[in-house]
Design an enzyme around this catalytic site. Structure first.
Site: not given
Ligand code: XMP
Length: 512
Positions: A56, A83-84, A170, A172, A224-229, A368
């Site tokens: 942080g 770290c923090y 870090h 990560e 919508s045809g996008g990935v999420d929906s 995502k």
């Protein structure tokens, strides 16, 4: 709520907190990020198998440094402070922290003094990524330093007998090459986790919980045809079949063959129950004469809600609205930092309000990339899983100035050529987004013996990780030239093609 082993990440506001979560999940361990101040009771109730304290921006010497109840270190599960998070652990347990004489930022060579615990199986010298001003001067009682760098005598520490660990760097970030191996040691060897969280298990869990919650009721989804929906649609279809109705709104601002493509894919190929609403006349009517980009958005968003709500009311007995909210949206809304810049979801919120339906958000726990993996697992074709983002206002913000059917038609043809050539040249997957923009200017040209006076199109292609920053993509000269020749040769109404070479910032990805 997942039945799997869980790790709790307490967030102290590091820009890397989400990365920690992603690394942990890549190791097939389920984890969640919560603000550092959720309180001891919630921490206990969460029943984590291990806790990670993030980094942080604060300093413990600062007046409003974020701290937790030290009892959180005593609930009997392993704790890793990064770290923090390490400095806080040191502070809570009575160690001493001071200002580093030299800020360590970037790569550091670290010498390991004790290759047990986190560093099991590792060489004595490690490259690690540092970003800190404070450092540990004296570890708390019963802690030992297990690594040092030139700038920090305690670059890592552990308790002699209890599973408490702190690292100043870090693990990560990709710049710490053995960072993942260190996290593996923490999760598997130290915390004894098994790595029981896979996309397959996610799908099975979600299918079961959706079935239980929905019972015999009906659910609607804006597809919508996008990935999420698309992923939500397939997931729900797997769970409840035809109790799901997808509503696909053709707002007249879609790309060439997009509406037909969505129907072919979802209605015909996947046998989903999809209702297409052709609302192009309504959208184009409301957009007539409008040239201001924000005004366009103010018309398109609410119009979508109007159309969707009207269609939803035609379906009797609907009890739930499904939507593709992802984990980063959830974290943004709960994080103690307050929301950072996100576009998105305001539609969805409005839809939920207007329809008074229960919300089903099966991707709420996923990043995502994880949603993409679920899509692949459910058989969603590659071209959908890896489709470029497409803005809600669609081509309305790529036809600069006034939007009308004729100008949209010109842009659609040009854009289709660009995308076709990108795919052919194997460049589609190498860019974040690529599209054409129809400019509100005309220019002079010559074709055969004729002088022409026609429209100009710009090619916009960018590389990016998250759309917050972007660079213009260096597409090969031959590819650009082929695209330009084809557009000018094949699209009536265009006689000039330009290339946008602005990065973001200072430009934006879209032109409006
Ligand atoms: P900018 O142009 O701000 O775009 O650099 C960043 C990302 O957001 C998309 N974008 C939008 N998406 N509604 C959306 O759903 C919008 O109004 C909107 N404006 C931009 C853009 O395509 C890029 O991926």
């Amino acid at each position: 709520m997942t039945q799997h082993e869980k790790v709790l990440i307490l967030d102290f506001g590091s820009q890397y907190t989400q990365l920690i979560a992603r690394r942990v999940r890549e190791l097939k361990v389920y984890c969640e990020i919560h603000p550092y101040n959720i309180g001891l009771d919630k921490i206990r109730a969460y029943a984590p198998k291990a806790i990670i304290l993030s980094g942080g921006p604060a300093n413990l010497s600062g007046a409003d440094a974020p701290v937790i109840d030290r009892a959180a270190l005593d609930i009997g599960v392993p704790v890793l402070g990064i770290c923090y998070g390490m400095q806080l652990m040191c502070h809570l347990l009575g160690g001493e922290i001071g200002k580093a004489t030299r800020r360590e930022y970037g790569y550091a060579r670290m010498n390991i003094d004790d290759t047990s615990g986190l560093f099991r199986g590792m060489a004595n010298e490690q490259d690690v990524w540092m970003s800190h001003g404070d450092r540990i001067e004296r570890p708390p009682l019963d802690f030992i330093s297990v690594a040092h760098t030139e700038g920090s005598t305690t670059a890592a520490m552990r308790h002699r007998t209890r599973p408490l660990f702190g690292i100043q760097f870090h693990p990560e970030v990709a710049h710490t090459p053995n960072g993942v191996a260190m996290l593996e040691n923490f999760l598997f060897t130290i915390a004894g986790l098994t790595g029981d969280w896979t996309m397959r298990s996610f799908i099975d869990d979600t299918v079961n919980s959706v079935r239980k919650r929905v019972g015999k009721d009906k659910v609607i989804l804006a597809l919508s045809g996008g990935v999420d929906s698309s992923v939500v649609a397939l997931l729900l279809h797997k769970a409840i079949g035809d109790q799901l109705t997808c509503i696909f709104v053709d707002n007249g601002l879609l790309r060439k063959n997009e509406a037909a493509g969505v129907m072919a894919m979802y209605a015909e190929h996947f046998h989903l129950n999809v209702r297409m609403v052709d609302a192009s006349a309504l959208f184009l009517g409301r957009l007539a004469g409008v040239t201001d980009p924000q005004q366009k958005r103010k018309i398109i968003g609410p119009s979508f809600v109007d159309v969707f709500v009207e269609e939803a009311h035609k379906i009797p007995g609907v009890k739930f609205l499904a939507q593709g909210t992802l984990y980063p949206d959830v974290i943004e809304s709960v994080s103690f930092k307050g929301p950072s810049a996100v576009i998105k979801t305001h539609h969805n919120l409005e839809l939920g309000d207007r329809l008074h339906l229960g919300l089903i958000e099966p991707l709420r726990e996923l990043f995502k990339d994880e949603a993409r993996l679920v899509g692949e697992e459910l058989g969603l074709p590659r071209q959908v899983v890896w489709r470029h983002p497409f803005p809600g206002p669609g081509l309305a913000i790529r036809v600069l100035g006034e939007v009308n059917e004729a100008r949209l038609a010109v842009l659609r043809e040009a854009d289709a050529i660009l995308i076709e050539e990108l795919i052919k040249a194997d460049w589609y997957d190498r860019v974040w987004q690529a599209f054409c923009v129809l400019l509100p200017v005309k220019s002079v040209g010559v074709m055969g013996d004729e002088r022409t006076y026609e429209n100009v199109v710009a090619i916009r292609a960018v590389t990016s990780r998250d759309a917050m920053t972007a660079d213009w993509a260096e597409l090969p000269r031959e590819l650009l030239s082929r695209v330009a020749n084809r557009i000018v040769g094949e699209v009536r109404g265009i006689n000039r093609v330009t290339l946008d070479i602005t990065s973001k910032p200072p430009g934006t990805i879209e032109w409006e």
